[in-house]
Scaffold this motif. Structure first.
Motif, PDB file in Angstrom:
ATOM      1  N   LEU A  51      43.911  64.904  26.310  1.00  0.00           N
ATOM      2  CA  LEU A  51      43.827  65.908  24.765  1.00  0.00           C
ATOM      3  C   LEU A  51      44.786  65.487  23.906  1.00  0.00           C
ATOM      4  O   LEU A  51      45.117  65.355  22.680  1.00  0.00           O
ATOM      5  CB  LEU A  51      43.436  67.040  25.342  1.00  0.00           C
ATOM      6  CG  LEU A  51      41.838  67.068  24.988  1.00  0.00           C
ATOM      7  CD1 LEU A  51      41.018  68.879  25.640  1.00  0.00           C
ATOM      8  CD2 LEU A  51      40.886  66.560  23.839  1.00  0.00           C
ATOM      9  N   GLU A  52      46.262  65.868  25.470  1.00  0.00           N
ATOM     10  CA  GLU A  52      47.246  66.264  25.296  1.00  0.00           C
ATOM     11  C   GLU A  52      48.127  64.982  24.803  1.00  0.00           C
ATOM     12  O   GLU A  52      49.065  64.550  24.149  1.00  0.00           O
ATOM     13  CB  GLU A  52      48.116  66.837  26.014  1.00  0.00           C
ATOM     14  CG  GLU A  52      47.467  68.131  25.596  1.00  0.00           C
ATOM     15  CD  GLU A  52      48.496  69.660  27.020  1.00  0.00           C
ATOM     16  OE1 GLU A  52      49.137  68.856  27.650  1.00  0.00           O
ATOM     17  OE2 GLU A  52      47.931  70.409  27.282  1.00  0.00           O
ATOM     18  N   ASP A  53      47.401  63.714  25.042  1.00  0.00           N
ATOM     19  CA  ASP A  53      48.487  62.430  25.157  1.00  0.00           C
ATOM     20  C   ASP A  53      47.642  61.071  24.066  1.00  0.00           C
ATOM     21  O   ASP A  53      48.498  60.600  23.753  1.00  0.00           O
ATOM     22  CB  ASP A  53      48.788  61.962  26.958  1.00  0.00           C
ATOM     23  CG  ASP A  53      49.921  62.649  27.411  1.00  0.00           C
ATOM     24  OD1 ASP A  53      49.601  64.337  26.892  1.00  0.00           O
ATOM     25  OD2 ASP A  53      50.930  62.012  27.137  1.00  0.00           O
ATOM     26  N   ALA A  54      46.576  61.743  24.126  1.00  0.00           N
ATOM     27  CA  ALA A  54      46.286  60.444  23.221  1.00  0.00           C
ATOM     28  C   ALA A  54      46.515  60.574  21.857  1.00  0.00           C
ATOM     29  O   ALA A  54      44.854  61.018  21.414  1.00  0.00           O
ATOM     30  CB  ALA A  54      44.469  60.482  23.823  1.00  0.00           C
ATOM     31  N   GLN A  55      47.081  60.000  21.269  1.00  0.00           N
ATOM     32  CA  GLN A  55      47.578  60.183  19.797  1.00  0.00           C
ATOM     33  C   GLN A  55      46.740  59.976  18.597  1.00  0.00           C
ATOM     34  O   GLN A  55      46.216  61.105  17.724  1.00  0.00           O
ATOM     35  CB  GLN A  55      48.550  59.379  19.881  1.00  0.00           C
ATOM     36  CG  GLN A  55      49.629  59.921  20.043  1.00  0.00           C
ATOM     37  CD  GLN A  55      51.159  59.447  19.699  1.00  0.00           C
ATOM     38  OE1 GLN A  55      51.027  57.920  19.470  1.00  0.00           O
ATOM     39  NE2 GLN A  55      52.193  59.879  20.227  1.00  0.00           N
ATOM     40  N   GLY A  71      36.488  80.297  31.577  1.00  0.00           N
ATOM     41  CA  GLY A  71      37.960  80.047  31.307  1.00  0.00           C
ATOM     42  C   GLY A  71      38.422  78.635  31.882  1.00  0.00           C
ATOM     43  O   GLY A  71      40.309  77.899  31.047  1.00  0.00           O
ATOM     44  N   HIS A  72      37.804  77.485  32.699  1.00  0.00           N
ATOM     45  CA  HIS A  72      38.187  76.570  32.354  1.00  0.00           C
ATOM     46  C   HIS A  72      37.976  76.183  30.517  1.00  0.00           C
ATOM     47  O   HIS A  72      38.543  74.585  30.704  1.00  0.00           O
ATOM     48  CB  HIS A  72      37.662  75.386  33.173  1.00  0.00           C
ATOM     49  CG  HIS A  72      37.775  75.581  34.998  1.00  0.00           C
ATOM     50  ND1 HIS A  72      38.971  75.236  34.961  1.00  0.00           N
ATOM     51  CD2 HIS A  72      37.416  76.101  35.518  1.00  0.00           C
ATOM     52  CE1 HIS A  72      38.502  75.734  36.512  1.00  0.00           C
ATOM     53  NE2 HIS A  72      37.865  76.395  36.417  1.00  0.00           N
ATOM     54  N   LEU A  73      37.012  75.855  30.179  1.00  0.00           N
ATOM     55  CA  LEU A  73      36.864  75.458  28.732  1.00  0.00           C
ATOM     56  C   LEU A  73      37.853  76.460  27.592  1.00  0.00           C
ATOM     57  O   LEU A  73      38.110  75.352  27.192  1.00  0.00           O
ATOM     58  CB  LEU A  73      35.527  75.685  28.833  1.00  0.00           C
ATOM     59  CG  LEU A  73      34.214  75.561  29.278  1.00  0.00           C
ATOM     60  CD1 LEU A  73      32.972  75.277  28.973  1.00  0.00           C
ATOM     61  CD2 LEU A  73      34.511  73.607  29.400  1.00  0.00           C
ATOM     62  N   GLU A  78      43.008  75.217  24.185  1.00  0.00           N
ATOM     63  CA  GLU A  78      44.418  76.387  24.022  1.00  0.00           C
ATOM     64  C   GLU A  78      45.284  74.410  24.026  1.00  0.00           C
ATOM     65  O   GLU A  78      46.600  75.009  24.179  1.00  0.00           O
ATOM     66  CB  GLU A  78      44.371  77.033  24.579  1.00  0.00           C
ATOM     67  CG  GLU A  78      43.246  78.628  24.211  1.00  0.00           C
ATOM     68  CD  GLU A  78      44.199  79.296  25.032  1.00  0.00           C
ATOM     69  OE1 GLU A  78      44.700  79.316  26.379  1.00  0.00           O
ATOM     70  OE2 GLU A  78      43.751  80.714  25.093  1.00  0.00           O
ATOM     71  N   SER A  79      44.475  72.979  24.390  1.00  0.00           N
ATOM     72  CA  SER A  79      45.882  72.297  25.143  1.00  0.00           C
ATOM     73  C   SER A  79      46.306  71.972  23.980  1.00  0.00           C
ATOM     74  O   SER A  79      46.094  71.893  22.837  1.00  0.00           O
ATOM     75  CB  SER A  79      45.081  70.784  25.679  1.00  0.00           C
ATOM     76  OG  SER A  79      44.410  71.505  26.717  1.00  0.00           O
ATOM     77  N   GLU A  80      47.657  71.458  23.989  1.00  0.00           N
ATOM     78  CA  GLU A  80      48.592  70.872  22.715  1.00  0.00           C
ATOM     79  C   GLU A  80      48.109  69.273  22.155  1.00  0.00           C
ATOM     80  O   GLU A  80      48.991  68.413  22.432  1.00  0.00           O
ATOM     81  CB  GLU A  80      50.001  71.087  23.178  1.00  0.00           C
ATOM     82  CG  GLU A  80      50.372  72.491  23.190  1.00  0.00           C
ATOM     83  CD  GLU A  80      51.774  73.023  23.515  1.00  0.00           C
ATOM     84  OE1 GLU A  80      52.475  71.702  23.462  1.00  0.00           O
ATOM     85  OE2 GLU A  80      51.877  74.418  24.199  1.00  0.00           O
ATOM     86  N   LYS A  81      47.566  69.490  21.582  1.00  0.00           N
ATOM     87  CA  LYS A  81      46.400  68.449  21.167  1.00  0.00           C
ATOM     88  C   LYS A  81      47.386  67.750  20.510  1.00  0.00           C
ATOM     89  O   LYS A  81      48.370  68.116  19.383  1.00  0.00           O
ATOM     90  CB  LYS A  81      45.489  67.961  20.542  1.00  0.00           C
ATOM     91  CG  LYS A  81      44.689  68.547  21.353  1.00  0.00           C
ATOM     92  CD  LYS A  81      42.633  68.524  20.757  1.00  0.00           C
ATOM     93  CE  LYS A  81      43.150  70.245  19.641  1.00  0.00           C
ATOM     94  NZ  LYS A  81      41.602  70.467  18.610  1.00  0.00           N
ATOM     95  N   THR A  82      48.079  66.101  20.421  1.00  0.00           N
ATOM     96  CA  THR A  82      48.945  65.561  19.527  1.00  0.00           C
ATOM     97  C   THR A  82      47.890  64.683  18.178  1.00  0.00           C
ATOM     98  O   THR A  82      48.731  64.083  17.907  1.00  0.00           O
ATOM     99  CB  THR A  82      49.340  63.743  20.523  1.00  0.00           C
ATOM    100  OG1 THR A  82      48.510  63.649  20.907  1.00  0.00           O
ATOM    101  CG2 THR A  82      50.260  64.780  21.540  1.00  0.00           C
ATOM    102  N   ARG A  86      38.659  66.597  17.667  1.00  0.00           N
ATOM    103  CA  ARG A  86      37.597  67.856  17.676  1.00  0.00           C
ATOM    104  C   ARG A  86      36.650  67.545  19.618  1.00  0.00           C
ATOM    105  O   ARG A  86      36.561  67.025  19.668  1.00  0.00           O
ATOM    106  CB  ARG A  86      36.556  67.760  16.870  1.00  0.00           C
ATOM    107  CG  ARG A  86      35.350  68.602  16.762  1.00  0.00           C
ATOM    108  CD  ARG A  86      34.089  67.957  15.130  1.00  0.00           C
ATOM    109  NE  ARG A  86      34.061  66.949  15.297  1.00  0.00           N
ATOM    110  CZ  ARG A  86      32.452  66.439  15.734  1.00  0.00           C
ATOM    111  NH1 ARG A  86      31.370  67.459  15.956  1.00  0.00           N
ATOM    112  NH2 ARG A  86      31.991  65.441  15.859  1.00  0.00           N
ATOM    113  N   ILE A  87      36.383  68.663  19.849  1.00  0.00           N
ATOM    114  CA  ILE A  87      35.753  69.158  21.131  1.00  0.00           C
ATOM    115  C   ILE A  87      34.694  69.234  20.888  1.00  0.00           C
ATOM    116  O   ILE A  87      34.794  70.137  20.334  1.00  0.00           O
ATOM    117  CB  ILE A  87      36.503  69.921  22.213  1.00  0.00           C
ATOM    118  CG1 ILE A  87      38.166  69.444  21.941  1.00  0.00           C
ATOM    119  CG2 ILE A  87      36.217  69.961  23.432  1.00  0.00           C
ATOM    120  CD1 ILE A  87      39.008  70.313  22.616  1.00  0.00           C
ATOM    121  N   VAL A  88      33.387  68.666  21.521  1.00  0.00           N
ATOM    122  CA  VAL A  88      31.861  68.984  21.431  1.00  0.00           C
ATOM    123  C   VAL A  88      31.589  69.268  22.719  1.00  0.00           C
ATOM    124  O   VAL A  88      31.733  68.937  23.604  1.00  0.00           O
ATOM    125  CB  VAL A  88      31.334  67.786  20.513  1.00  0.00           C
ATOM    126  CG1 VAL A  88      29.928  68.517  21.194  1.00  0.00           C
ATOM    127  CG2 VAL A  88      31.819  67.861  19.165  1.00  0.00           C
TER     128      VAL A  88
END
Length: 93
Positions: A51-55, A71-73, A78-82, A86-88
């Protein structure tokens, strides 16, 4: 394959980033099925890494067991996406 909980932990975000996976920049859609026998943080850390590195990522489908802690989900949301991925979320049936 059966792994003890102690064998299923320890691969951190730093580990995944240092791996320099060549296909990462080409990912557009990813589906990940979390192990029903969820132990440790490896699976979550790997998903967070993508999520954070796949541009170029547009969509990630996460199939998860019913018992996976919210909590895991939440941490994934809250990940800092680049990207604008969309997360499903889907549960195992």
């Amino acid at each position: 394959i059966y792994l003890l909980p102690s064998q299923c932990s320890g691969l951190t975000m730093e580990y995944w980033r240092s791996s320099k996976l060549p296909f990462l920049s080409q990912l557009k859609e990813v589906t990940v099925a979390l192990n029903r026998h969820f132990y440790g943080t490896n699976q979550i850390e790997f998903i967070r890494f993508i999520l954070e590195d796949a541009q170029s990522l547009r969509k990630m489908v996460i199939i998860h067991p019913l018992g996976l802690g919210k909590g895991h989900l939440k941490n994934l949301n809250e990940s800092e996406k680049t990207s604008n991925a969309r997360i499903v979320y889907r549960r195992f049936k």
